[in-house]
Design an enzyme around this catalytic site. Structure first.
Site, PDB file in Angstrom:
ATOM      1  N   TYR A 127     -36.241  25.226  -1.468  1.00 42.74           N
ATOM      2  CA  TYR A 127     -36.583  24.638  -0.175  1.00 42.74           C
ATOM      3  C   TYR A 127     -36.026  25.532   0.943  1.00 42.74           C
ATOM      4  CZ  TYR A 127     -36.400  21.288   3.668  1.00 42.74           C
ATOM      5  OH  TYR A 127     -36.539  20.669   4.883  1.00 42.74           O
ATOM      6  N   ASP A 139     -32.081  20.068  -7.321  1.00 46.36           N
ATOM      7  CA  ASP A 139     -32.721  19.303  -6.257  1.00 46.36           C
ATOM      8  C   ASP A 139     -33.929  18.616  -6.902  1.00 46.36           C
ATOM      9  OD1 ASP A 139     -34.344  18.457  -4.135  1.00 46.36           O
ATOM     10  OD2 ASP A 139     -33.712  20.112  -2.830  1.00 46.36           O
ATOM     11  N   LYS A 181     -37.991  11.814   1.528  1.00 48.04           N
ATOM     12  CA  LYS A 181     -39.303  12.045   0.923  1.00 48.04           C
ATOM     13  C   LYS A 181     -39.689  10.853   0.040  1.00 48.04           C
ATOM     14  CE  LYS A 181     -38.552  15.914   3.057  1.00 48.04           C
ATOM     15  NZ  LYS A 181     -38.025  17.089   2.422  1.00 48.04           N
TER      16      LYS A 181
HETATM   17  C1  LIG Z   1     -37.035  17.939   2.650  1.00 41.58           C
HETATM   18  C2  LIG Z   1     -36.296  18.573   1.546  1.00 41.58           C
HETATM   19  C3  LIG Z   1     -34.915  18.833   1.655  1.00 41.58           C
HETATM   20  C4  LIG Z   1     -34.130  18.532   2.899  1.00 41.58           C
HETATM   21  O1  LIG Z   1     -34.072  17.168   3.176  1.00 41.58           O
HETATM   22  P1  LIG Z   1     -33.864  16.561   4.658  1.00 41.58           P
HETATM   23  O2  LIG Z   1     -33.848  15.094   4.397  1.00 41.58           O
HETATM   24  O3  LIG Z   1     -34.982  17.040   5.513  1.00 41.58           O
HETATM   25  O4  LIG Z   1     -32.551  17.083   5.139  1.00 41.58           O
HETATM   26  C5  LIG Z   1     -34.288  19.388   0.562  1.00 41.58           C
HETATM   27  N1  LIG Z   1     -34.967  19.713  -0.563  1.00 41.58           N
HETATM   28  C6  LIG Z   1     -36.287  19.496  -0.690  1.00 41.58           C
HETATM   29  C7  LIG Z   1     -36.972  19.881  -1.951  1.00 41.58           C
HETATM   30  C8  LIG Z   1     -37.000  18.916   0.353  1.00 41.58           C
HETATM   31  O5  LIG Z   1     -38.307  18.726   0.225  1.00 41.58           O
END
Ligand SMILES: *Cc1c(COP(=O)(O)O)cnc(C)c1O
Length: 389
Positions: free
Chosen positions: A101, A171, A196
């Site tokens: 990311y 992640d 998300k």
């Molecule tokens: C959006 C996202 C993040 C960061 O998250 P935020 O809530 O915007 O800080 C980290 N990893 C992935 C894979 C993401 O899609």
């Protein structure tokens, strides 16, 4: 109930008992001041990551990821940055998957390296083993990755880390625990942007780290010092969102697969990147380690189609950043998340100017397929070569 199923855990795990009214939902405890001294002898304070609503939402994500404990943050990046800074010291080395990311890549290059932490990047399918040094502390991956949905073999990364005495972090934002539970496959920590899929409605920002009690206790002091906690009202909102995670992911999975297959057949489309397709380079790995292939896909249009105009023609799907909500969103990575990279580097990574990323929502699939087909059929696309449109 000895082993409640996933949906049951989504709905019931962690719910706070509402003794005053008997309500079935967790009450929202808005206080930032809690009585002290009290019977427990512990000081309850939201920035100590120990408030009632934080406990509730953390118990739910821990139950879904099959971890022992979790911490809830104000964003995914707060969870990721706090975790990495808690575990890494100056002089340490960390191994990262190359296609992470964008925000995480910036954290690494602009913050970690400044603090004297050295890093190496390895392609997801690459050789993590030979990149390990005596001072390596951890391996960090993301699977499926953004925007080409490459998948890392989770069992082999986790067992390599364990054999070499390293921590393994993932992640798990794109897959969600509905599709993939990396802790069960041997990972030490799972990280989330709950902004998300976990919240799922594009109306809250939150993040989690989930793992063993011992590791969470190692991260908790840094979490308290950096202060990136999640407030009670957003805890409740994310807890509510997660109750329908199984239902939503089931539809995200089936919609994305159907849209991926439909796009593969359109003459304007050069390639479709979705781990559920047999032609995807990581289909075998994904099939082994995922229960479903998720709601994210990307596709590339042939050179004579202008993706900008295509986005304009969509009526159901909306051009917007972020992902994982009930609504279908599209973006052009070369213009958004990967804009900062030189064009040659983007091309080398496979992120061409004609690549379109889709966060496939939970609308009726017929409407989505019709929307993309109609937009792709639009004859106006065929002549455009002005990429600045
Ligand atoms: C959006 C996202 C993040 C960061 O998250 P935020 O809530 O915007 O800080 C980290 N990893 C992935 C894979 C993401 O899609």
């Amino acid at each position: 109930m000895t082993h409640p199923g996933f949906s049951t855990r989504c709905i019931h795990a962690g719910t706070l008992h509402d003794a005053s009214s008997g309500g079935v939902c967790s009450p929202i405890h808005v206080s930032s001041a809690f009585a002290f001294p009290n019977a427990t002898g512990r000081n309850i304070y939201p920035r100590y990551f120990n408030s009632p609503n934080q406990h509730a939402v953390c118990a739910k994500i821990a139950a879904l990821e099959q971890g022992e404990d979790a911490l809830a943050f104000g964003s995914g990046m707060a969870a990721i940055s706090t975790t990495l800074l808690a575990l890494l010291d100056p002089g340490d080395h960390a191994l990262f998957q190359a296609d992470l990311y964008g925000g995480t890549l910036q954290l690494i290059s602009q913050q970690l390296e400044r603090l004297g932490i050295t890093v190496s990047f390895v392609a997801g399918s690459g050789d993590f083993d030979t990149a390990i040094r005596p001072e390596t502390k951890l391996i960090y991956v993301e699977s499926p990755s953004n925007p080409l949905l490459r998948c890392v073999d989770l069992t082999s990364v986790a067992s390599l880390a364990r054999a070499r005495g390293l921590l393994s972090l993932i992640d798990n934002t794109f897959a969600t625990p509905y599709n993939q539970t990396p802790l069960v496959q041997g990972f030490d920590l799972a990280l989330h942007s709950a902004t998300k899929y976990l919240n799922g409605h594009s109306d809250a920002n939150a993040g989690f780290v989930v793992g063993s009690e011992a590791l969470i206790e190692r991260i908790r002091p840094a979490a308290t010092h950096f202060g990136g906690m999640l407030d009670a009202r957003t805890c409740e909102r994310v807890e509510r969102g997660m109750k329908t995670l199984a239902l939503r992911m089931e539809r995200h999975n089936s919609n994305a697969l159907a849209l991926a297959m439909s796009l593969s057949c359109h003459p304007a489309v050069k390639s479709v990147h979705y781990p559920g397709l047999h032609g995807h380079p990581d289909h075998a790995v994904a099939s082994r380690q995922m229960r479903g292939f998720g709601g994210m896909l990307s596709f590339e249009v042939h050179a004579k189609w202008n993706p900008r105009i295509l986005l304009d023609q969509l009526r159901v799907a909306a051009p917007a950043l972020s992902l994982g909500g009930v609504e279908t969103l599209v973006c052009i990575p070369a213009r958004t998340s990967h804009r900062e990279l030189p064009a040659s580097r983007r091309e080398a990574l496979g992120i061409t100017d004609g690549l379109i990323r889709v966060s496939v929502g939970v609308e009726d699939i017929d409407d989505l397929i019709a929307d993309f087909s109609r937009a792709l059929d639009g004859s106006t696309l065929r002549v455009a070569d002005d990429w600045s449109v």
